[in-house]
Motif scaffolding. Sequence first.
Motif, PDB file in Angstrom:
ATOM      1  N   ARG A 142       4.751 -14.622 -17.692  1.00 22.53           N
ATOM      2  CA  ARG A 142       4.305 -16.053 -17.584  1.00 22.53           C
ATOM      3  C   ARG A 142       5.624 -16.905 -17.781  1.00 22.53           C
ATOM      4  N   THR A 143       5.935 -17.968 -17.109  1.00 21.09           N
ATOM      5  CA  THR A 143       6.848 -18.981 -17.403  1.00 21.09           C
ATOM      6  C   THR A 143       6.151 -20.310 -17.294  1.00 21.09           C
ATOM      7  N   SER A 144       6.928 -20.983 -17.512  1.00 23.79           N
ATOM      8  CA  SER A 144       6.460 -22.649 -17.521  1.00 23.79           C
ATOM      9  C   SER A 144       6.155 -23.126 -16.051  1.00 23.79           C
ATOM     10  N   PHE A 145       6.559 -22.313 -14.914  1.00 23.71           N
ATOM     11  CA  PHE A 145       6.676 -22.759 -13.694  1.00 23.71           C
ATOM     12  C   PHE A 145       5.257 -21.808 -12.942  1.00 23.71           C
ATOM     13  N   GLY A 146       4.539 -20.840 -13.724  1.00 24.79           N
ATOM     14  CA  GLY A 146       4.080 -19.950 -13.093  1.00 24.79           C
ATOM     15  C   GLY A 146       4.237 -18.636 -13.507  1.00 24.79           C
ATOM     16  N   LEU A 147       3.702 -17.668 -12.834  1.00 21.21           N
ATOM     17  CA  LEU A 147       3.925 -16.122 -13.050  1.00 21.21           C
ATOM     18  C   LEU A 147       5.333 -15.624 -12.290  1.00 21.21           C
ATOM     19  N   ALA A 148       6.189 -15.163 -12.820  1.00 26.16           N
ATOM     20  CA  ALA A 148       7.212 -14.782 -12.155  1.00 26.16           C
ATOM     21  C   ALA A 148       7.171 -13.159 -11.854  1.00 26.16           C
ATOM     22  N   SER A 149       7.562 -12.864 -10.882  1.00 25.31           N
ATOM     23  CA  SER A 149       7.403 -11.359 -10.233  1.00 25.31           C
ATOM     24  C   SER A 149       8.491 -10.489 -10.720  1.00 25.31           C
ATOM     25  N   SER A 150       8.471  -9.285 -11.361  1.00 24.63           N
ATOM     26  CA  SER A 150       9.354  -8.296 -11.689  1.00 24.63           C
ATOM     27  C   SER A 150       9.745  -8.067 -10.282  1.00 24.63           C
ATOM     28  N   ARG A 151      11.108  -7.384 -10.542  1.00 22.73           N
ATOM     29  CA  ARG A 151      11.866  -6.707  -9.176  1.00 22.73           C
ATOM     30  C   ARG A 151      11.136  -6.005  -8.644  1.00 22.73           C
ATOM     31  N   GLN A 152      10.348  -4.988  -9.161  1.00 22.23           N
ATOM     32  CA  GLN A 152       9.528  -3.904  -8.762  1.00 22.23           C
ATOM     33  C   GLN A 152       8.077  -4.461  -8.214  1.00 22.23           C
ATOM     34  N   ALA A 153       7.621  -5.640  -8.804  1.00 21.90           N
ATOM     35  CA  ALA A 153       6.261  -6.197  -8.296  1.00 21.90           C
ATOM     36  C   ALA A 153       7.053  -6.748  -6.756  1.00 21.90           C
ATOM     37  N   ALA A 154       7.851  -7.281  -6.858  1.00 25.21           N
ATOM     38  CA  ALA A 154       8.125  -8.006  -5.620  1.00 25.21           C
ATOM     39  C   ALA A 154       8.550  -6.993  -4.472  1.00 25.21           C
ATOM     40  N   ASN A 155       9.028  -5.967  -4.770  1.00 23.82           N
ATOM     41  CA  ASN A 155       9.467  -4.734  -3.836  1.00 23.82           C
ATOM     42  C   ASN A 155       8.067  -4.120  -3.329  1.00 23.82           C
ATOM     43  N   VAL A 156       7.077  -3.978  -4.368  1.00 21.77           N
ATOM     44  CA  VAL A 156       5.853  -3.321  -3.992  1.00 21.77           C
ATOM     45  C   VAL A 156       4.929  -4.460  -2.997  1.00 21.77           C
ATOM     46  N   ALA A 157       4.888  -5.700  -3.299  1.00 26.38           N
ATOM     47  CA  ALA A 157       4.584  -6.772  -2.457  1.00 26.38           C
ATOM     48  C   ALA A 157       5.024  -6.728  -1.041  1.00 26.38           C
ATOM     49  N   ARG A 158       6.491  -6.535  -0.991  1.00 25.64           N
ATOM     50  CA  ARG A 158       6.906  -6.707   0.508  1.00 25.64           C
ATOM     51  C   ARG A 158       6.599  -5.524   1.191  1.00 25.64           C
ATOM     52  N   ALA A 159       6.840  -4.106   0.510  1.00 25.12           N
ATOM     53  CA  ALA A 159       6.534  -2.958   0.974  1.00 25.12           C
ATOM     54  C   ALA A 159       4.999  -2.858   1.678  1.00 25.12           C
ATOM     55  N   ALA A 160       4.120  -3.370   0.725  1.00 29.08           N
ATOM     56  CA  ALA A 160       2.804  -3.250   1.079  1.00 29.08           C
ATOM     57  C   ALA A 160       2.421  -4.220   2.360  1.00 29.08           C
ATOM     58  N   LEU A 161       2.965  -5.233   2.301  1.00 26.45           N
ATOM     59  CA  LEU A 161       2.722  -6.224   3.702  1.00 26.45           C
ATOM     60  C   LEU A 161       3.171  -5.628   4.889  1.00 26.45           C
ATOM     61  N   LEU A 162       4.525  -4.882   4.645  1.00 27.43           N
ATOM     62  CA  LEU A 162       4.952  -4.107   6.108  1.00 27.43           C
ATOM     63  C   LEU A 162       4.188  -2.763   6.292  1.00 27.43           C
ATOM     64  N   ALA A 163       3.763  -2.201   5.227  1.00 28.42           N
ATOM     65  CA  ALA A 163       2.688  -1.086   5.577  1.00 28.42           C
ATOM     66  C   ALA A 163       1.445  -1.447   6.099  1.00 28.42           C
ATOM     67  N   PHE A 164       0.870  -2.606   5.713  1.00 34.03           N
ATOM     68  CA  PHE A 164      -0.368  -3.007   6.289  1.00 34.03           C
ATOM     69  C   PHE A 164      -0.234  -3.535   7.536  1.00 34.03           C
ATOM     70  N   ARG A 165       1.143  -3.725   8.000  1.00 35.45           N
ATOM     71  CA  ARG A 165       1.156  -4.362   9.425  1.00 35.45           C
ATOM     72  C   ARG A 165       1.420  -3.029  10.190  1.00 35.45           C
ATOM     73  N   GLU A 166       1.805  -2.073   9.693  1.00 35.10           N
ATOM     74  CA  GLU A 166       1.881  -0.746  10.371  1.00 35.10           C
ATOM     75  C   GLU A 166       0.512  -0.395  10.623  1.00 35.10           C
ATOM     76  N   PHE A 167      -0.385  -0.481   9.569  1.00 35.85           N
ATOM     77  CA  PHE A 167      -1.962  -0.079   9.792  1.00 35.85           C
ATOM     78  C   PHE A 167      -2.522  -0.795  11.043  1.00 35.85           C
ATOM     79  N   GLU A 168      -2.235  -2.216  11.133  1.00 36.84           N
ATOM     80  CA  GLU A 168      -2.737  -2.847  12.145  1.00 36.84           C
ATOM     81  C   GLU A 168      -1.953  -2.645  13.422  1.00 36.84           C
ATOM     82  N   LEU A 169      -0.925  -2.097  13.662  1.00 37.24           N
ATOM     83  CA  LEU A 169      -0.128  -1.519  14.798  1.00 37.24           C
ATOM     84  C   LEU A 169      -0.657  -0.309  15.107  1.00 37.24           C
ATOM     85  N   ALA A 170      -1.185   0.498  14.220  1.00 41.26           N
ATOM     86  CA  ALA A 170      -2.013   1.614  14.386  1.00 41.26           C
ATOM     87  C   ALA A 170      -3.148   1.331  15.183  1.00 41.26           C
ATOM     88  N   GLU A 171      -4.024   0.265  15.057  1.00 40.12           N
ATOM     89  CA  GLU A 171      -5.052   0.055  15.566  1.00 40.12           C
ATOM     90  C   GLU A 171      -4.910  -0.427  17.069  1.00 40.12           C
TER      91      GLU A 171
END
Length: 390
Positions: A142-171
């Motif tokens: 928590r910061t005065s501007f909101g929740l700040a993501s750790s490096r690991q959280a940011a990496n997981v978020a981006r990787a998950a988005l790309l993986a979810f897009r691959e799932f869509e492309l599988a369909e």
Amino acid sequence: MIAANLRHLRLFLAVAETRSLTRASDRLHVSQPAVTQAIGKLERVSGGRLFDRTSAGFFVTPRGEVLAARLSRAFAILDPALADVSPRLRLTATRAQLQALIAVHEAENYTLAARRMGLTQPTVHRAVAQIEREAGRRLFERTSFGLASSRQAANVARAALLAFREFELAEADLAELDGGAAVRIVIGALPMARSVLLPRALSTLHAERPAQPIRVVDGLYDELLSGLRRGDIDLIVGALRDPAPIGDVVQERLFDDRLAVIAGPGHPLVGTSDVQRTALREAPWVVPRAGTPSRAHFDAWFGADAPQSVIEAGSILLMREIIADDRHLGCISAQQAQAEISKGLVAEIDVRADWPNRPIGLTYRTNWSPTRPQSRLLDLLRAAPRDALP
């Protein structure tokens, strides 16, 4: 939706790799009946048989091969990011938990994230907390501007988005086997592409595949690049950057363009040969936005005495209407202005500028594996410099 249960997808891949229900169940520490149930459910939602069951083992069908290829790509993106947080997350993280983490990362607030997902705030908080328990530490501070993501959280978020897009492309790949189209092609279009490269390519593709959903996203380069890197956009079409903006994207040059100075047909400089810079400095201008390659070339040509009376706009339509007053001059891509010039709506002024060539082309993610409709669009765009451009 094939990716509703990540555990089922992992079990499918384990069976595809080991050709055995028993070895797959041992690998992921579940019972053999659970593997059988997972495969059966996945075959139902994916629209057909994924394995040929024989006495020698389980062998993937052509449908299973298509699915396995996409899932392997998806988990190759996702699993290293999960393992960096906790080795167990590879087996325990659910789609719902990852979606909650993405939403919090982007919204920087649990309440806003919950609203975006259509869930309650405690539900989203609990999903993220489950990942944090596996990690053994907080992933958001928590910061005065909101929740700040750790490096690991940011990496997981981006990787998950790309993986979810691959799932869509599988369909999409599976739908292609059945003669259908399931997933929208999303194209990031820079100004020049909207008037030159894309119209004919999209018209041809739509004639060939009327059921194929297509979306063209207009925007600033940085916004489109962000969408590309997170998987929301499949490719960007337009001016390339030198150097490439970041290492996880590829730039493919199609042709070179140059800048042109244009004016309304009645402007006093129209028809004048070899107009000098000194005659242009005091004119009011419509020019590309600051920070674009075109604007950099424009400013460099004038040097320290660049015109001060400027309107920043990248649209040829807006530029055409402004310069119709026969006072303003415009600076824009020569290819982009060609249609307006050929119709007599604007005229090019001979400034004899030694403009640097601007590479125009495609930008897409490194190791991107396009679907068949996406590949067809790429072929049409690559053919445009030969077949469509003046």
